[in-house]
Design an enzyme around this catalytic site. Sequence first.
Site, PDB file in Angstrom:
ATOM      1  N   CYS A 102      -8.305 -27.024  12.598  1.00 30.03           N
ATOM      2  CA  CYS A 102      -9.493 -27.885  12.651  1.00 30.03           C
ATOM      3  C   CYS A 102      -9.153 -29.373  12.529  1.00 30.03           C
ATOM      4  O   CYS A 102      -9.895 -30.221  13.028  1.00 30.03           O
ATOM      5  CB  CYS A 102     -10.481 -27.480  11.558  1.00 30.03           C
ATOM      6  SG  CYS A 102     -11.262 -25.873  11.872  1.00 30.03           S
ATOM      7  N   ASP A 120       0.857  -1.182   0.000  1.00 32.99           N
ATOM      8  CA  ASP A 120       0.000   0.000   0.000  1.00 32.99           C
ATOM      9  C   ASP A 120       0.897   1.237   0.000  1.00 32.99           C
ATOM     10  O   ASP A 120       2.006   1.201   0.533  1.00 32.99           O
ATOM     11  CB  ASP A 120      -0.896  -0.036   1.243  1.00 32.99           C
ATOM     12  CG  ASP A 120      -1.924   1.070   1.269  1.00 32.99           C
ATOM     13  OD1 ASP A 120      -1.942   1.883   0.334  1.00 32.99           O
ATOM     14  OD2 ASP A 120      -2.712   1.110   2.218  1.00 32.99           O
ATOM     15  N   CYS A 169     -13.949 -27.731   7.711  1.00 28.72           N
ATOM     16  CA  CYS A 169     -12.688 -27.034   7.420  1.00 28.72           C
ATOM     17  C   CYS A 169     -11.513 -28.001   7.478  1.00 28.72           C
ATOM     18  O   CYS A 169     -11.460 -28.869   8.360  1.00 28.72           O
ATOM     19  CB  CYS A 169     -12.484 -25.892   8.415  1.00 28.72           C
ATOM     20  SG  CYS A 169     -10.945 -24.971   8.168  1.00 28.72           S
ATOM     21  N   HIS A 171      -6.730 -20.616  11.212  1.00 26.03           N
ATOM     22  CA  HIS A 171      -8.083 -20.990  10.793  1.00 26.03           C
ATOM     23  C   HIS A 171      -8.763 -19.870  10.011  1.00 26.03           C
ATOM     24  O   HIS A 171      -9.335 -20.108   8.939  1.00 26.03           O
ATOM     25  CB  HIS A 171      -8.942 -21.359  12.001  1.00 26.03           C
ATOM     26  CG  HIS A 171     -10.390 -21.524  11.630  1.00 26.03           C
ATOM     27  ND1 HIS A 171     -10.880 -22.653  11.006  1.00 26.03           N
ATOM     28  CD2 HIS A 171     -11.440 -20.656  11.719  1.00 26.03           C
ATOM     29  CE1 HIS A 171     -12.169 -22.488  10.755  1.00 26.03           C
ATOM     30  NE2 HIS A 171     -12.537 -21.294  11.164  1.00 26.03           N
ATOM     31  N   CYS A 191      -8.205 -26.925   7.673  1.00 23.56           N
ATOM     32  CA  CYS A 191      -7.008 -26.217   8.121  1.00 23.56           C
ATOM     33  C   CYS A 191      -6.311 -26.995   9.242  1.00 23.56           C
ATOM     34  O   CYS A 191      -6.892 -27.890   9.858  1.00 23.56           O
ATOM     35  CB  CYS A 191      -7.344 -24.802   8.580  1.00 23.56           C
ATOM     36  SG  CYS A 191      -8.048 -24.682  10.253  1.00 23.56           S
ATOM     37  N   ASP A 240      -8.258  -7.082   0.399  1.00 25.73           N
ATOM     38  CA  ASP A 240      -7.372  -7.244   1.550  1.00 25.73           C
ATOM     39  C   ASP A 240      -8.060  -6.705   2.788  1.00 25.73           C
ATOM     40  O   ASP A 240      -8.915  -5.812   2.689  1.00 25.73           O
ATOM     41  CB  ASP A 240      -6.054  -6.484   1.353  1.00 25.73           C
ATOM     42  CG  ASP A 240      -6.209  -4.990   1.662  1.00 25.73           C
ATOM     43  OD1 ASP A 240      -5.857  -4.567   2.776  1.00 25.73           O
ATOM     44  OD2 ASP A 240      -6.721  -4.253   0.797  1.00 25.73           O
TER      45      ASP A 240
END
Length: 373
Positions: free
Chosen positions: A307, A92, A302, A333, A304, A264
């Site tokens: 999880c 940015d 999920c 997560h 991930c 974002d």
Amino acid sequence: MFQFTLLNTDSESAARRGRLQTPHGVIETPIFMPVGTHAAMKAMTPAQVEETGAQIILSNTYHLHLRPGEGLVEKAGGLHAFMNWKKPILTDSGGFQVFSLPKKKITEEGVFFKHEVNGNEIFLGPAEAMAIQNALGADIIMAFDECIPYPATHDYAAKSIGKTLRWAENCLKAHKRKDQALFGIVQGSVYDDLRRDCAKALTAMDFPGYAIGGVSVGEGLELLKKVVDYTAPFLPENKPRYLMGVGLPEDILESVERGMDMFDCVIPTRYARSATLFTSRGKLRLTHRRYRRDFYPVDASCSCYCCRNFTRAYLHHLFNANEILSAILSAIHNVHFYLDMMAQTRAAIERNEFKAFKAQFLGRYGFSGAGDE
């Protein structure tokens, strides 16, 4: 070196499926970019970020200029080497951070503000923002613009976009690296005529990509949708479109439907640190006592790391014990949730079924302005 290919547009909406080639790899769009403001993701290692499915991350020019300084990053081999992230990076311009400071002086040339640590006066303008970002070496860099606060009068917003357009021209002149893509930023507050005029003027400058800025400053989802509705049609179809600072899952999906490609926000990691986790059935606040004996994963659907290995009861315990691991597992997560949502979004657009997917996703998610908190 930098090329955007539009692969498909959904048959029932403006949702787009694209592919963006950069010096550090390919980005499949629509995409969410996790935010590592200080060249670091909060509570996550680069390996953990990559495992979530992240294709590109965002860092901030303003903060890296203050600490450790772009000169040091450049000596380290650039931002990719400094933070050991081998995939694409976007920086940015620092405009949003500078204009959110309480004490600043805006001039035609740029902005004077105080260093947040030592109090020294600092000047940041188009040439300075380009020099800093050229030294940092991100794949995508942003033009220095004036971020208009909300609410703002039409007269103020009109004068502001005049400055933003002049600064955009100065950024193009000051930009020195061909291996970095410079995106222009459309401003104009909530005024359709100003957004249109700004978008048309920037398009005439022929940037390799375009962003819509000033939409995460408190205007709410309905105004956000309106701003994107009347801005996106004036952006080139053959170039990537980035909606800055957005946001919640419902914000992203509504904006994808309106033709935006890149997003974002700090929400996934910020919410994670306060024990708020996103699931396919809505948000969970894991400090709530109901989770003390809950031995299910955060989200049974999920895949991930969190999880696959831990329960809600364990995370509840970690937060109560003030363990650092609570933020780490929750950040993993939440970031995975966002990137998995984007993967499902891309697949739906490829099938020309985005609107049905969005309705199903938000219906299951339980979006009605409130989650499970």
